[in-house]
Design an enzyme around this catalytic site. Structure first.
Site: not given
Ligand code: 3PG
Ligand code: MG
Length: 398
Positions: A40, A205, A379
């Site tokens: 990242r 999950k 996500g």
């Molecule tokens: C991730 O790792 O999915 C992103 O950096 C977002 O982090 P978060 O899910 O804690 O918001």
């Protein structure tokens, strides 16, 4: 939506540019401060380098983990500042707070072409607050640091957080190259995937993946399910899963999905069953009809890898999110490795979606060039495929 080139065209010499990056990198569980995958940080380098080299005063902000709105040394970005400096090949000043005295002094002292990293945004309750006024108050302090805002944190665009959603409303705002590229790829996969389209889902999950499963099921030829989430599906099929991860309240939902899928959801046929969650645990490959009551499945087995690889081999488009097993522990990495390798061999376009699966590819040493695209957002890419509006992208479009 304006992009980084538009900003560079306007000229940034001596101007302050605040960049939202996603530097939420994984750390070694046993060695504090040791980053296991800096993908990242690497992904945002082109943006930081372009701004630095154009003489901007670059203020970088990010979250790390999920601290609860107050400083927590476990989640400091300090080790990330060190790594970022190595990757940039130039110093990175680190502020010990996000908007406090140290940050203010260091922002004020920043010279042309210098880079500063602020401490973890989530050490402040304003970052993630559901209360608009609280978020905006925090955003105003961040915005006061800069003349321009650039978002290159694709991994966080699905979060309606101050640094993602509210700061761009207060400053001239631009999308970085990473955000542009990621959105372009996901658009291609979701609007016009070349068939056959195979989706591979893993991770722990079912509940996290339910929305994306529902959105993708009508579009895919095959949906392969591994990882911890496969056990709830296996249970729905009537198998005993021992001590494996199980979301009991999701069993009925899984049954309904299996019925709707009409054979297109493919589940493992064997698993690696271990005595406990540990690299030293006793473990054996067992057929899914014979998972012992005192064991837990920590990876898919070799027959499942063959089955999945076979389904993947004919695909023209593959989207993969979520490891097939606990790949961080060597005895349970073969499933993820096997599936990843199968994806690299297709004659088509493949996308690895997500923090964990992208990290798996790199930590397992799989050739990254074998994939069409490796996303930095787990996500975020799932929510895009669900058809949801992404607050960070919306903010950039305004
Ligand atoms: C991730 O790792 O999915 C992103 O950096 C977002 O982090 P978060 O899910 O804690 O918001
Ligand atoms: Mg996440």
């Amino acid at each position: 939506m304006k992009n980084l080139d538009d900003l560079l065209g306007e000229g940034v010499q001596g101007r302050r540019v605040i960049v939202r990056a996603d530097l939420n990198v994984p750390f070694d569980k046993n060695q504090p401060g040791v980053i296991t995958d800096d993908g990242r940080a690497r992904a945002v380098l082109p943006t930081l380098i372009a701004l630095r080299d154009a003489g901007a005063r670059v203020i970088v902000m990010s979250h790390l983990g999920r601290p609860k709105g107050a400083p927590d040394p476990k989640y400091t970005l300090a080790p990330v500042a060190t790594r970022l400096a190595e990757l940039l090949g130039s110093p990175v000043v680190f502020a010990a707070d996000t908007i406090g005295d140290d940050a203010q002094e260091k922002v004020a002292a920043l010279g042309d072409g210098q880079v500063l990293l602020l401490e973890n945004l989530r050490f402040n309750e304003g970052e993630t607050s559901k209360d608009d006024a609280v978020r905006v108050a925090f955003a105003e302090q961040l915005a006061a640091f800069a003349d321009y805002y650039v978002d290159d944190a694709f991994g966080a665009v699905h979060r309606k957080h101050a640094s993602v959603y509210d700061v761009p409303a207060l400053l001239p705002h631009y999308a970085g190259g990473l955000v542009i590229k990621e959105v372009e790829v996901l658009k291609r996969v979701s609007e016009s995937p070349e068939q056959p389209y195979v989706v591979v889902l893993g991770g722990s999950k079912v509940s996290d993946k339910l929305a994306v499963i529902k959105a993708l099921l009508p579009k895919v030829d095959k949906l392969l399910v591994g990882g911890g989430m496969c056990f709830t599906f296996l249970k729905a099929q009537g198998h005993e899963v021992g001590k494996s991860l199980l979301e009991a309240e999701m069993i009925d939902t899984c049954s309904a999905l299996l019925e709707e899928a009409d054979g297109r959801i493919v589940l493992p046929v064997d698993v690696v069953a271990a005595s406990e969650f540990s690299a030293d645990a006793a473990h054996d490959v067992v057929d899914i009809s014979g998972i012992p009551a005192d064991r837990l499945g920590l990876d898919i087995g070799p027959a499942s890898v063959s089955l999945f690889a076979d389904a993947i081999s004919g695909a023209k488009t593959v989207f993969w999110n979520g490891p097939m097993g606990v790949f961080e522990l060597a005895p349970f990495a073969a499933g993820t490795r096997g599936v990843a390798e199968a994806i690299t061999k297709i004659d088509g376009f493949s996308v690895v979606g997500g923090g964990d699966s992208a990290a798996a590819v790199r930590t397992l040493g799989i050739d990254e060039s074998g994939f069409g695209h490796i996303s930095t957002g787990g996500g975020a890419s799932l929510e895009y495929l669900e058809g949801k509006k992404l607050p960070g992208v919306e903010a950039l479009e305004k």
